[in-house]
Write a protein that holds these residues in place. Structure first.
Motif, PDB file in Angstrom:
ATOM      1  N   ASP A  29       0.976  -1.180   0.118  1.00  0.00           N
ATOM      2  CA  ASP A  29      -0.023  -0.024  -0.138  1.00  0.00           C
ATOM      3  C   ASP A  29       0.957   1.176   0.035  1.00  0.00           C
ATOM      4  OD1 ASP A  29       0.835   0.109   2.577  1.00  0.00           O
ATOM      5  OD2 ASP A  29      -0.894  -0.803   3.586  1.00  0.00           O
ATOM      6  N   GLU A  30       0.274   2.281  -0.232  1.00  0.00           N
ATOM      7  CA  GLU A  30       0.955   3.827  -0.119  1.00  0.00           C
ATOM      8  C   GLU A  30       2.150   4.030   0.897  1.00  0.00           C
ATOM      9  OE1 GLU A  30       1.157   6.089  -2.716  1.00  0.00           O
ATOM     10  OE2 GLU A  30       0.057   4.378  -3.859  1.00  0.00           O
ATOM     11  N   GLN A  31       1.342   3.462   2.116  1.00  0.00           N
ATOM     12  CA  GLN A  31       2.267   3.702   3.441  1.00  0.00           C
ATOM     13  C   GLN A  31       3.611   2.813   3.218  1.00  0.00           C
ATOM     14  OE1 GLN A  31       0.533   3.032   7.104  1.00  0.00           O
ATOM     15  NE2 GLN A  31       2.556   3.320   8.346  1.00  0.00           N
ATOM     16  N   THR A  32       3.224   1.557   2.917  1.00  0.00           N
ATOM     17  CA  THR A  32       4.609   0.848   2.853  1.00  0.00           C
ATOM     18  C   THR A  32       5.615   1.183   1.936  1.00  0.00           C
ATOM     19  OG1 THR A  32       3.042  -1.141   3.441  1.00  0.00           O
ATOM     20  CG2 THR A  32       5.217  -1.718   2.660  1.00  0.00           C
ATOM     21  N   LEU A  33       4.976   1.668   0.537  1.00  0.00           N
ATOM     22  CA  LEU A  33       5.696   2.114  -0.527  1.00  0.00           C
ATOM     23  C   LEU A  33       6.454   3.400   0.127  1.00  0.00           C
ATOM     24  CD1 LEU A  33       3.333   1.712  -3.369  1.00  0.00           C
ATOM     25  CD2 LEU A  33       5.701   0.765  -3.243  1.00  0.00           C
ATOM     26  N   ASP A  34       6.075   4.151   0.922  1.00  0.00           N
ATOM     27  CA  ASP A  34       6.564   5.433   1.478  1.00  0.00           C
ATOM     28  C   ASP A  34       7.614   4.932   2.176  1.00  0.00           C
ATOM     29  OD1 ASP A  34       5.023   7.232   0.271  1.00  0.00           O
ATOM     30  OD2 ASP A  34       3.728   7.549   2.043  1.00  0.00           O
ATOM     31  N   GLU A  35       7.474   4.102   3.025  1.00  0.00           N
ATOM     32  CA  GLU A  35       8.528   3.428   3.906  1.00  0.00           C
ATOM     33  C   GLU A  35       9.654   3.005   3.338  1.00  0.00           C
ATOM     34  OE1 GLU A  35       6.422   1.176   6.936  1.00  0.00           O
ATOM     35  OE2 GLU A  35       5.465   3.037   7.768  1.00  0.00           O
ATOM     36  N   ILE A  36       9.374   2.055   2.283  1.00  0.00           N
ATOM     37  CA  ILE A  36      10.415   1.451   1.521  1.00  0.00           C
ATOM     38  C   ILE A  36      11.247   2.535   0.814  1.00  0.00           C
ATOM     39  CG2 ILE A  36      11.196   0.103  -0.597  1.00  0.00           C
ATOM     40  CD1 ILE A  36       8.602  -1.850   0.336  1.00  0.00           C
ATOM     41  N   GLU A  37      10.597   3.574   0.189  1.00  0.00           N
ATOM     42  CA  GLU A  37      11.294   4.641  -0.293  1.00  0.00           C
ATOM     43  C   GLU A  37      11.963   5.302   0.604  1.00  0.00           C
ATOM     44  OE1 GLU A  37       8.647   7.360  -2.451  1.00  0.00           O
ATOM     45  OE2 GLU A  37       9.993   8.698  -3.121  1.00  0.00           O
ATOM     46  N   ASP A  38      11.795   5.595   1.769  1.00  0.00           N
ATOM     47  CA  ASP A  38      12.818   6.436   2.823  1.00  0.00           C
ATOM     48  C   ASP A  38      13.887   5.493   3.025  1.00  0.00           C
ATOM     49  OD1 ASP A  38      10.541   8.185   2.913  1.00  0.00           O
ATOM     50  OD2 ASP A  38       9.788   7.830   4.939  1.00  0.00           O
ATOM     51  N   ALA A  39      13.474   3.953   3.171  1.00  0.00           N
ATOM     52  CA  ALA A  39      14.647   3.196   3.451  1.00  0.00           C
ATOM     53  C   ALA A  39      15.740   3.435   2.596  1.00  0.00           C
ATOM     54  CB  ALA A  39      14.032   1.778   3.810  1.00  0.00           C
ATOM     55  N   LEU A  40      15.196   3.397   1.380  1.00  0.00           N
ATOM     56  CA  LEU A  40      16.149   3.325  -0.060  1.00  0.00           C
ATOM     57  C   LEU A  40      17.010   4.889   0.185  1.00  0.00           C
ATOM     58  CD1 LEU A  40      13.917   1.861  -2.578  1.00  0.00           C
ATOM     59  CD2 LEU A  40      16.069   0.925  -1.524  1.00  0.00           C
ATOM     60  N   ILE A  41      16.287   5.677   0.535  1.00  0.00           N
ATOM     61  CA  ILE A  41      16.928   7.111   0.826  1.00  0.00           C
ATOM     62  C   ILE A  41      18.068   7.268   1.876  1.00  0.00           C
ATOM     63  CG2 ILE A  41      16.508   9.650   1.188  1.00  0.00           C
ATOM     64  CD1 ILE A  41      13.967   9.449  -0.340  1.00  0.00           C
ATOM     65  N   VAL A  42      17.689   6.603   2.926  1.00  0.00           N
ATOM     66  CA  VAL A  42      18.509   6.618   4.213  1.00  0.00           C
ATOM     67  C   VAL A  42      19.761   5.686   3.883  1.00  0.00           C
ATOM     68  CG1 VAL A  42      18.616   5.485   6.461  1.00  0.00           C
ATOM     69  CG2 VAL A  42      16.767   7.050   5.861  1.00  0.00           C
ATOM     70  N   SER A  43      19.622   4.704   2.748  1.00  0.00           N
ATOM     71  CA  SER A  43      20.826   3.980   2.475  1.00  0.00           C
ATOM     72  C   SER A  43      21.549   4.611   1.532  1.00  0.00           C
ATOM     73  CB  SER A  43      20.313   2.655   2.064  1.00  0.00           C
ATOM     74  OG  SER A  43      19.603   2.015   2.878  1.00  0.00           O
ATOM     75  N   ASP A  44      21.484   5.889   1.127  1.00  0.00           N
ATOM     76  CA  ASP A  44      22.288   6.822   0.166  1.00  0.00           C
ATOM     77  C   ASP A  44      22.046   6.546  -1.245  1.00  0.00           C
ATOM     78  OD1 ASP A  44      23.793   8.384   1.730  1.00  0.00           O
ATOM     79  OD2 ASP A  44      25.265   6.765   2.173  1.00  0.00           O
ATOM     80  N   LEU A  45      20.947   5.758  -1.709  1.00  0.00           N
ATOM     81  CA  LEU A  45      20.680   5.409  -3.070  1.00  0.00           C
ATOM     82  C   LEU A  45      20.336   6.584  -3.612  1.00  0.00           C
ATOM     83  CD1 LEU A  45      20.658   2.435  -1.873  1.00  0.00           C
ATOM     84  CD2 LEU A  45      19.328   1.705  -3.814  1.00  0.00           C
ATOM     85  N   GLY A  46      19.763   7.613  -3.011  1.00  0.00           N
ATOM     86  CA  GLY A  46      19.606   8.967  -3.615  1.00  0.00           C
ATOM     87  C   GLY A  46      18.282   9.089  -3.922  1.00  0.00           C
ATOM     88  N   PRO A  47      17.362  10.279  -4.007  1.00  0.00           N
ATOM     89  CA  PRO A  47      15.858  10.455  -4.079  1.00  0.00           C
ATOM     90  C   PRO A  47      15.590  10.091  -5.488  1.00  0.00           C
ATOM     91  CG  PRO A  47      16.929  12.403  -3.960  1.00  0.00           C
ATOM     92  CD  PRO A  47      17.953  11.610  -3.700  1.00  0.00           C
ATOM     93  N   ALA A  48      16.413  10.171  -6.571  1.00  0.00           N
ATOM     94  CA  ALA A  48      15.910   9.847  -7.805  1.00  0.00           C
ATOM     95  C   ALA A  48      15.536   8.114  -7.888  1.00  0.00           C
ATOM     96  CB  ALA A  48      16.885  10.258  -8.705  1.00  0.00           C
ATOM     97  N   THR A  49      16.803   7.496  -7.261  1.00  0.00           N
ATOM     98  CA  THR A  49      16.819   6.048  -7.551  1.00  0.00           C
ATOM     99  C   THR A  49      15.511   5.457  -6.719  1.00  0.00           C
ATOM    100  OG1 THR A  49      19.143   6.112  -7.675  1.00  0.00           O
ATOM    101  CG2 THR A  49      17.872   3.943  -7.042  1.00  0.00           C
ATOM    102  N   ALA A  50      15.461   6.062  -5.481  1.00  0.00           N
ATOM    103  CA  ALA A  50      14.385   5.624  -4.307  1.00  0.00           C
ATOM    104  C   ALA A  50      13.196   5.733  -5.305  1.00  0.00           C
ATOM    105  CB  ALA A  50      14.632   6.528  -3.322  1.00  0.00           C
ATOM    106  N   ALA A  51      12.755   7.116  -5.997  1.00  0.00           N
ATOM    107  CA  ALA A  51      11.545   7.171  -6.447  1.00  0.00           C
ATOM    108  C   ALA A  51      11.391   6.244  -7.677  1.00  0.00           C
ATOM    109  CB  ALA A  51      11.405   8.652  -6.955  1.00  0.00           C
ATOM    110  N   SER A  52      12.109   5.931  -8.509  1.00  0.00           N
ATOM    111  CA  SER A  52      12.020   4.934  -9.671  1.00  0.00           C
ATOM    112  C   SER A  52      11.961   3.617  -9.017  1.00  0.00           C
ATOM    113  CB  SER A  52      13.289   5.168 -10.398  1.00  0.00           C
ATOM    114  OG  SER A  52      14.330   4.538 -10.033  1.00  0.00           O
TER     115      SER A  52
END
Ligand code: GDP
Length: 299
Positions: A29-52
């Motif tokens: 769901d949206e909330q889980t996707l948000d949380e995964i996206e945050d986890a990717l950003i925190v892991s330094d993958l960058g906002p663009a990669t996290a969003a894609s």
């Protein structure tokens, strides 16, 4: 390899921790996707990669069932897809020889050590190697490069502290040509504090080299310290303005949880990533392998 994965397992465990427990529901769901996206950003993958990656996951049907492993697998595939096009080794293919490789980067990034590692790699491939101590700004840099040259058993061209780096490089190419050397690796000053001076210096090297061989320098390799995380990204941006960067080497991936920054760099700049540094000896250079690293990061 152990050391590489030693380093990357830290990245991986951080991403793992950040992902663990997120996928508990039947669908993302949206909330889980948000949380995964945050986890990717925190892991330094960058906002663009996290969003894609988020976008990809949101469209995924998970026909074999939704699980953390399934999510992880998709993340791995996406990362591999970003890294694969930039995983390009540094080839010695210049004709006429020598191939001239300028190595640039801020002081402390691991520039000198990387020069030694590249020299070692090329020697192993049976190429004749010569070093040029073009960082005339620091006496210590000249001394350090001489120590490496001796250890490697390769000739080195150097001048005095404060000398003209362009004339050292010029001399280097002349001697390399005369002695049948295949590759000339040039150390340069890492003074980013004075951008104009550095730019002038690199321009002068380029001009002088151009007189001997219009193709030279064949490569301009930027060395980055992975432990600086996002800072490495701003260095790419600045050095691209100062010099015509043709590729990257990321160092110190043995002691950092910051491997994700490679993905951010690949996505943002699309510059070749030639190799990674995983230690302080001349053997500690590894080819940049997209799927291995994706697995190490998101495995
Ligand atoms: P320079 O000032 O950019 O030429 O940096 P050096 O090559 O002198 O490296 C700075 C420090 O980082 C030295 O202590 C090196 O031994 C260390 N270093 C360089 N590359 C690596 C690497 O891949 N891993 C680790 N752990 N240390 C490194």
């Amino acid at each position: 390899k152990d050391r590489l994965f030693g380093g990357f397992s830290k990245t991986s465990s951080r991403l793992t921790e950040n992902l663990t427990g997120l996928v508990t529901k039947a669908k993302l769901d949206e909330q889980t996707l948000d949380e995964i996206e945050d986890a990717l950003i925190v892991s330094d993958l960058g906002p663009a990669t996290a969003a894609s990656i988020r976008e990809k996951l949101s469209q995924e049907r998970f026909e074999k069932g939704l699980s953390e492993d399934a999510v992880r697998k998709i993340i791995q595939e996406e990362i591999t897809g970003i890294l694969e096009p930039v995983a390009i080794p540094l080839e010695i293919d210049a004709f006429p020889r020598p191939q001239v490789i300028l190595v640039i980067g801020v002081n402390g990034s691991g520039k000198t050590t990387t020069i030694a590692k590249l020299a070692h790699l090329f020697l192993e491939q049976d190429y004749g190697v010569m070093l040029a101590a073009g960082d005339t700004f620091r006496a210590a840099a000249i001394g350090q490069l001489k120590v490496w040259a001796e250890r490697l058993g390769v000739p080195i061209i150097s001048g005095k502290e404060g000398g003209d780096s362009a004339s050292i490089v010029y001399e280097g190419v002349k001697q390399a040509t005369a002695t049948g050397i295949d590759v000339l690796i040039v150390d340069t000053a890492g003074r980013l504090q004075n951008r104009t001076e550095l730019m002038d210096e690199l321009d002068k090297i380029r001009r002088v080299l151009g007189r001997l061989n219009p193709e030279a320098p064949h490569d301009v390799v930027l060395v980055l310290d992975a432990t600086t995380g996002q800072n490495a990204l701003s260095q790419i941006e600045v050095f691209r303005e100062v010099a015509k960067v043709t590729g990257l080497v990321m160092t110190k991936l043995d002691g950092t949880a910051r491997g994700g920054v490679l993905v951010a760099a690949a996505k943002q700049f699309e510059l070749p990533i030639h190799a990674i540094g995983v230690g302080e000896t001349m053997e500690d250079l590894r080819p940049f392998e997209a799927s291995d690293l994706a697995a190490a990061i998101a495995g």
